[in-house]
Structure formats: C-alpha cells, structure tokens
Design a protein around this motif. Structure first.
Motif, short mmCIF file in Angstrom:
data_model
loop_
_atom_site.label_atom_id
_atom_site.label_comp_id
_atom_site.label_asym_id
_atom_site.label_seq_id
_atom_site.Cartn_x
_atom_site.Cartn_y
_atom_site.Cartn_z
N THR A 103 0.82 -1.21 0.00
CA THR A 103 0.00 0.00 0.00
C THR A 103 0.85 1.26 0.00
O THR A 103 1.76 1.40 0.82
N ILE A 104 0.58 2.16 -0.94
CA ILE A 104 1.19 3.49 -0.91
C ILE A 104 0.32 4.33 0.03
O ILE A 104 -0.79 4.73 -0.31
N ALA A 105 0.81 4.56 1.24
CA ALA A 105 0.03 5.28 2.24
C ALA A 105 0.11 6.79 2.06
O ALA A 105 -0.81 7.53 2.42
N ALA A 106 1.23 7.28 1.52
CA ALA A 106 1.41 8.72 1.27
C ALA A 106 2.48 8.90 0.22
O ALA A 106 3.39 8.07 0.09
N ASN A 107 2.36 9.97 -0.55
CA ASN A 107 3.44 10.31 -1.48
C ASN A 107 3.60 11.83 -1.50
O ASN A 107 2.74 12.56 -1.02
N ALA A 108 4.73 12.26 -2.03
CA ALA A 108 5.02 13.69 -2.02
C ALA A 108 5.86 14.06 -3.23
O ALA A 108 6.64 13.24 -3.74
N THR A 109 5.69 15.28 -3.67
CA THR A 109 6.63 15.88 -4.60
C THR A 109 7.32 17.02 -3.87
O THR A 109 6.68 17.77 -3.12
N VAL A 110 8.61 17.14 -4.08
CA VAL A 110 9.42 18.16 -3.41
C VAL A 110 10.18 18.93 -4.49
O VAL A 110 10.84 18.33 -5.34
N VAL A 111 10.08 20.24 -4.43
CA VAL A 111 10.85 21.10 -5.33
C VAL A 111 11.94 21.75 -4.50
O VAL A 111 11.67 22.40 -3.48
N CYS A 112 13.18 21.54 -4.90
CA CYS A 112 14.33 22.16 -4.26
C CYS A 112 14.98 23.12 -5.26
O CYS A 112 14.82 22.97 -6.48
N ALA A 113 15.71 24.08 -4.74
CA ALA A 113 16.36 25.04 -5.63
C ALA A 113 17.58 25.64 -4.97
O ALA A 113 17.64 25.77 -3.74
N VAL A 114 18.54 25.98 -5.81
CA VAL A 114 19.69 26.76 -5.36
C VAL A 114 19.28 28.22 -5.49
O VAL A 114 19.15 28.74 -6.59
N ARG A 115 19.05 28.87 -4.38
CA ARG A 115 18.56 30.25 -4.39
C ARG A 115 19.71 31.22 -4.61
O ARG A 115 20.78 31.06 -4.04
N SER A 116 19.44 32.25 -5.40
CA SER A 116 20.42 33.31 -5.64
C SER A 116 19.85 34.63 -5.14
O SER A 116 18.63 34.82 -5.14
N PRO A 117 20.70 35.55 -4.71
CA PRO A 117 20.20 36.85 -4.26
C PRO A 117 19.49 37.57 -5.41
O PRO A 117 19.99 37.63 -6.53
N THR A 118 18.30 38.08 -5.13
CA THR A 118 17.52 38.81 -6.12
C THR A 118 16.81 39.98 -5.45
O THR A 118 16.85 40.13 -4.22
N TRP A 119 16.13 40.76 -6.25
CA TRP A 119 15.21 41.77 -5.73
C TRP A 119 14.18 41.08 -4.85
O TRP A 119 13.75 39.95 -5.15
N ALA A 120 13.77 41.69 -3.74
CA ALA A 120 12.82 41.08 -2.82
C ALA A 120 11.79 42.10 -2.38
O ALA A 120 12.07 43.29 -2.24
N HIS A 121 10.58 41.60 -2.17
CA HIS A 121 9.48 42.46 -1.72
C HIS A 121 8.44 41.57 -1.04
O HIS A 121 8.16 40.46 -1.51
N GLN A 122 7.88 42.03 0.07
CA GLN A 122 6.82 41.30 0.77
C GLN A 122 5.60 42.20 0.86
O GLN A 122 5.60 43.19 1.59
N SER A 123 4.54 41.86 0.11
CA SER A 123 3.31 42.64 0.18
C SER A 123 2.38 42.17 1.29
O SER A 123 1.55 42.93 1.78
#
Length: 275
Positions: A103-123
């Motif tokens: 039985t597959i009781a749970a599954n997941a997809t995971v997205v990982c990334a190498v983050r680079s410094p960029t412009w940032a803003h939090q609305s």
C-alpha cells in the motif's frame, strides 16, 4: 534506545530514517505524534521532506512540498523511496513515496532550488497581535499525543468547546502563536510540520466534530535557511482560514510568520469531510 537516540527531539525521532542496501529507507511511526487515526499529518510531511533532503543527489533548499495522504498509516514500520524526477541548473524535482506492504500510504513531490540573491518584496502583512509571552499557553487540550508536542497561544478564535452545533456557521479564521514542545530550533522539517498544525476548520465553523481528514497539502517555503535559524526556538505566528465548504470537501489556508514579521511559509490543503 541508545543515548544518542534518547537525546533526539521527538520530531527528529519521529522522522528518523535508516537507509538500506538497495536505497530504500525504513522508519517507524512515533507514539509521540499519534493522532485519532495514524500519525499527525505534519509529522508525515516532515518525514517525507527529510527523505528528500537526505537524498544523495539533492541540491539546494526546499521551495515547495506537496503531500498526498492516500491511506491510513498503521502504527509500526514503513518503507520510503525517493526518486529524482528532473534536475536543472538550479531547480530540482523529487518524488517520495511511503509504503506499508503493497500500500502506498502517502506520497510527495518536493521542489528544491539553489537560491540566488535577487530583488525582494513582501506585500503580505503580518496580523497585528500581542507578543507570544503576553498570552497564556492553551490548556485542556484533547488527549491526542501530537497536541502535547506543541505550545499553542491563541490571539484570535481559540478552538471550539464541543457541544451543540452553532446555529449559524462561524468564522473559520484563527490566529495563534505556536512552538515545538520541547523547544526545537526552527528548520524546514519543523516548518513543514507546523504548516499542518491547525485544528480542522470545519470543527471551528460548525461547532461540532465530524469525520474529516486532509487529502492533500501543499506548503511553499518562502524563507531561506538563515531566516529560519534566526527564529531559533521562539514561537511563530500561524494564521488559518477557509473559503468554501461543500460536496464533502473544503479548503484550508495557512500562513506562518516569524516574530519579526517575515512570511516564512504559506500553505493550502483540501480536506474531506462527512456529515
């Protein structure tokens, strides 16, 4: 239990995985995070994320995690398999599967990334609330083991007291400070678990318990690891709400904030319920 295992935080014990010779990982459910049926879903999310993060080909930090709860997870052992779907120059997709027998009781997809410094803003704006240390820790919680693994300090709409159903639907919104108990420095594992820490919204809206369970949850990690480390063991602010109920399903939205006003994660899930 060895001294080294005895020293682990309960969340780390619950998400402990042992690699086998064929690459399959094995783990065991933890009574410390037991829920009404099987383990607390946040623990399962953290476990599947940990499997991805410990994969030998993983790159970068997690950006998104989607967990599908396919069947009840029985107490005892389980197997976890991680597969790399695709890796680009900076973004990677991994698939994780939790099995008990066939039985597959749970599954997941995971997205990982190498983050680079960029412009940032939090609305987004953090809710205006009293500080955590100005509020009492919630007591009188139901006798579910996982609830004891967190300290809850509600600032808005604490959990309902079971009784007669509300005459009219009430607000699904709740706002609370939450922290691991015992304290644990915040990282992506604990953040993934906290994204599922909200009491099921339909209980709040209707004022009565009804059979319900999360079918799928997606969490987006906006914070980099240094921001999580800066939070340390201090409580994070969690806000939950829902938009629509009907046809046996409803949505549940959440936000997780640092005490300095940074949005650490946002999350959404679809929940099944029965009248």
């Amino acid at each position: 239990m060895s001294d080294s295992l005895a020293d682990l935080h309960p969340l780390d014990t619950a998400t402990l995985l042992t690699p086998g010779p064929d690459g399959t990982l094995t783990g065991r459910t933890s009574p410390a995070y037991a829920n009404m049926v099987g383990p607390f879903g946040g623990t399962t999310a953290a476990l599947l994320l940990r499997a991805a993060l410990e994969h030998d080909r993983r790159v970068g930090e997690p950006v998104a995690l989607t967990v599908n709860f396919c069947a009840a997870i029985a107490d005892g052992e389980f197997a976890v398999i991680v597969r790399e779907i695709r890796s680009g120059r900076s973004v990677q997709h991994l698939y994780v599967e939790l099995r008990q027998g066939e039985t597959i009781a749970a599954n997941a997809t995971v997205v990982c990334a190498v983050r680079s410094p960029t412009w940032a803003h939090q609305s987004a704006v953090m809710p205006a609330v009293p500080p955590a240390d100005a509020l009492p820790i919630l007591t009188g919680k139901p006798p579910l083991a996982w609830l004891s693994r967190y300290d809850f300090r509600y600032t808005e709409r604490p959990p309902f007291i079971p009784g007669a159903a509300h005459a009219e639907p009430q607000s699904a919104r709740s706002v609370l400070w939450v922290a691991d108990n015992p304290p644990r420095p915040l990282d992506y594992l604990s953040l993934a678990a906290i994204c599922d820490v909200f009491i099921v919204r339909i209980f709040q809206v209707r004022g009565t318990r009804t059979p319900a369970g999360t079918v799928s949850i997606t969490s987006y990690f906006h914070a980099i690891s240094e921001e999580l480390a800066a939070q340390g063991t201090r409580p994070v602010l969690a806000k939950a709400d829902s938009m629509r109920f009907g046809g046996q399903f409803f949505d549940q939205q959440g936000e997780i904030w640092s005490d300095s006003g940074k949005l650490l994660a946002s999350t959404t899930q679809v929940v099944w319920f029965r009248d």
